[in-house]
Design a protein around this motif. Structure first.
Motif, PDB file in Angstrom:
ATOM      1  N   PHE A   1    -104.602  13.305  14.384  1.00 22.71           N
ATOM      2  CA  PHE A   1    -105.799  13.299  13.437  1.00 22.71           C
ATOM      3  C   PHE A   1    -105.792  12.079  12.318  1.00 22.71           C
ATOM      4  O   PHE A   1    -106.638  11.953  12.167  1.00 22.71           O
ATOM      5  CB  PHE A   1    -106.137  14.737  13.025  1.00 22.71           C
ATOM      6  CG  PHE A   1    -106.054  15.513  14.421  1.00 22.71           C
ATOM      7  CD1 PHE A   1    -107.171  15.879  15.713  1.00 22.71           C
ATOM      8  CD2 PHE A   1    -104.319  16.702  14.353  1.00 22.71           C
ATOM      9  CE1 PHE A   1    -107.021  16.219  16.681  1.00 22.71           C
ATOM     10  CE2 PHE A   1    -104.798  17.614  15.492  1.00 22.71           C
ATOM     11  CZ  PHE A   1    -106.034  17.091  16.813  1.00 22.71           C
ATOM     12  N   GLY A   2    -104.639  12.082  12.071  1.00 22.69           N
ATOM     13  CA  GLY A   2    -104.482  10.964  11.254  1.00 22.69           C
ATOM     14  C   GLY A   2    -104.410  12.691   9.516  1.00 22.69           C
ATOM     15  O   GLY A   2    -103.844  13.633   9.791  1.00 22.69           O
ATOM     16  N   HIS A   3    -104.458  11.324   8.278  1.00 23.93           N
ATOM     17  CA  HIS A   3    -104.407  12.207   7.228  1.00 23.93           C
ATOM     18  C   HIS A   3    -104.768  11.071   5.973  1.00 23.93           C
ATOM     19  O   HIS A   3    -104.662  10.055   6.106  1.00 23.93           O
ATOM     20  CB  HIS A   3    -102.617  12.416   7.144  1.00 23.93           C
ATOM     21  CG  HIS A   3    -101.964  11.609   6.538  1.00 23.93           C
ATOM     22  ND1 HIS A   3    -101.173  11.459   7.190  1.00 23.93           N
ATOM     23  CD2 HIS A   3    -101.463  10.290   5.831  1.00 23.93           C
ATOM     24  CE1 HIS A   3    -100.045  10.407   7.483  1.00 23.93           C
ATOM     25  NE2 HIS A   3    -100.276   9.699   5.831  1.00 23.93           N
TER      26      HIS A   3
ATOM     27  N   PHE B   1    -106.130   9.832  18.295  1.00 24.08           N
ATOM     28  CA  PHE B   1    -107.073   9.619  18.327  1.00 24.08           C
ATOM     29  C   PHE B   1    -108.420   9.249  17.878  1.00 24.08           C
ATOM     30  O   PHE B   1    -108.790   8.606  19.013  1.00 24.08           O
ATOM     31  CB  PHE B   1    -107.430  11.447  17.924  1.00 24.08           C
ATOM     32  CG  PHE B   1    -107.626  12.484  19.734  1.00 24.08           C
ATOM     33  CD1 PHE B   1    -107.759  12.600  20.497  1.00 24.08           C
ATOM     34  CD2 PHE B   1    -107.002  13.564  19.503  1.00 24.08           C
ATOM     35  CE1 PHE B   1    -106.994  13.357  21.871  1.00 24.08           C
ATOM     36  CE2 PHE B   1    -105.938  14.503  19.345  1.00 24.08           C
ATOM     37  CZ  PHE B   1    -106.688  14.487  20.482  1.00 24.08           C
ATOM     38  N   GLU B   2    -107.890   8.469  16.797  1.00 28.86           N
ATOM     39  CA  GLU B   2    -108.715   7.652  16.442  1.00 28.86           C
ATOM     40  C   GLU B   2    -109.155   6.159  16.897  1.00 28.86           C
ATOM     41  O   GLU B   2    -109.198   5.118  17.113  1.00 28.86           O
ATOM     42  CB  GLU B   2    -108.223   7.632  14.694  1.00 28.86           C
ATOM     43  CG  GLU B   2    -109.796   6.905  14.120  1.00 28.86           C
ATOM     44  CD  GLU B   2    -109.839   7.066  12.781  1.00 28.86           C
ATOM     45  OE1 GLU B   2    -110.254   6.376  11.728  1.00 28.86           O
ATOM     46  OE2 GLU B   2    -109.024   8.073  12.318  1.00 28.86           O
ATOM     47  N   LYS B   3    -107.284   5.752  16.627  1.00 29.93           N
ATOM     48  CA  LYS B   3    -106.956   4.725  17.614  1.00 29.93           C
ATOM     49  C   LYS B   3    -107.549   4.432  19.038  1.00 29.93           C
ATOM     50  O   LYS B   3    -107.294   3.947  19.548  1.00 29.93           O
ATOM     51  CB  LYS B   3    -105.568   4.994  17.870  1.00 29.93           C
ATOM     52  CG  LYS B   3    -104.774   4.814  16.021  1.00 29.93           C
ATOM     53  CD  LYS B   3    -102.835   3.834  16.051  1.00 29.93           C
ATOM     54  CE  LYS B   3    -102.899   4.218  14.415  1.00 29.93           C
ATOM     55  NZ  LYS B   3    -101.751   3.987  14.510  1.00 29.93           N
ATOM     56  N   ALA B   4    -107.551   6.084  19.652  1.00 33.27           N
ATOM     57  CA  ALA B   4    -107.568   5.612  21.107  1.00 33.27           C
ATOM     58  C   ALA B   4    -108.947   5.635  21.446  1.00 33.27           C
ATOM     59  O   ALA B   4    -109.584   5.928  22.495  1.00 33.27           O
ATOM     60  CB  ALA B   4    -107.008   6.840  21.584  1.00 33.27           C
ATOM     61  N   ASP B   5    -109.840   5.894  20.822  1.00 32.24           N
ATOM     62  CA  ASP B   5    -111.602   5.855  20.760  1.00 32.24           C
ATOM     63  C   ASP B   5    -111.918   4.745  21.865  1.00 32.24           C
ATOM     64  O   ASP B   5    -111.357   3.871  21.460  1.00 32.24           O
ATOM     65  CB  ASP B   5    -112.076   5.641  19.418  1.00 32.24           C
ATOM     66  CG  ASP B   5    -113.645   6.092  19.346  1.00 32.24           C
ATOM     67  OD1 ASP B   5    -113.459   6.938  20.375  1.00 32.24           O
ATOM     68  OD2 ASP B   5    -114.303   5.023  18.496  1.00 32.24           O
TER      69      ASP B   5
END
Length: 141
Positions: free
Chosen positions: A16-18, A34-38
């Motif tokens: 999820f990142g931070h 998840f953000e990178k794989a959008d």
């Protein structure tokens, strides 16, 4: 992403990142997988061994399409196809409470693949395939 390779808190940060300052060592904002794989696909291996709190976070992404980095108050919309694998029989893990029932109900379909020891006829085909792959060039003279 191997879900058992990292402690739950590190896995949460990876997925999820931070935000900078969210925890000791978070010296910069980091987007999660998840953000990178959008717009694409993410493969999660060994989800059957994922901690219950991580199952909850994963379920939220699957149901709402929203990901929230650790230490952030803003959620991010993500469109991600998730492929998950496990070597556990999730129906048994449901009974013992090791896997959340609401997480299980999200799955679309299950592909059961017997172990290779039960598919010995596949061994020659696999051996041939891997023997045909190019070998890396040796750096020695």
């Amino acid at each position: 992403m191997n879900c058992t390779a990292l402690a739950p808190t590190l896995l949460e940060s990876e997925l999820f990142g931070h935000k900078r300052g969210a925890f000791t060592g978070a010296i910069a904002d980091k987007p999660g997988l998840f953000e990178k794989a959008d717009g694409g696909t993410i493969f999660l291996d060994e989800v059957g061994d994922m901690a219950p709190e991580m199952q909850s976070r994963l379920l939220r992404v699957l149901q709402t399409g929203e990901s929230k980095p650790v230490g952030d108050v803003v959620t991010r919309k993500v469109r991600v196809r998730v492929i998950a694998a496990t070597n556990r029989v999730l129906e048994k893990a449901l009974v013992t409470g090791e896997f959340r029932e609401d997480s299980f109900t999200v799955h679309a379909f299950t592909i059961m693949l017997p172990p290779l020891r039960e598919r010995t006829e596949d061994i020659p085909v696999l051996a041939h395939h891997f023997l045909q792959r190019p070998r890396p060039k040796s750096t020695r003279s």
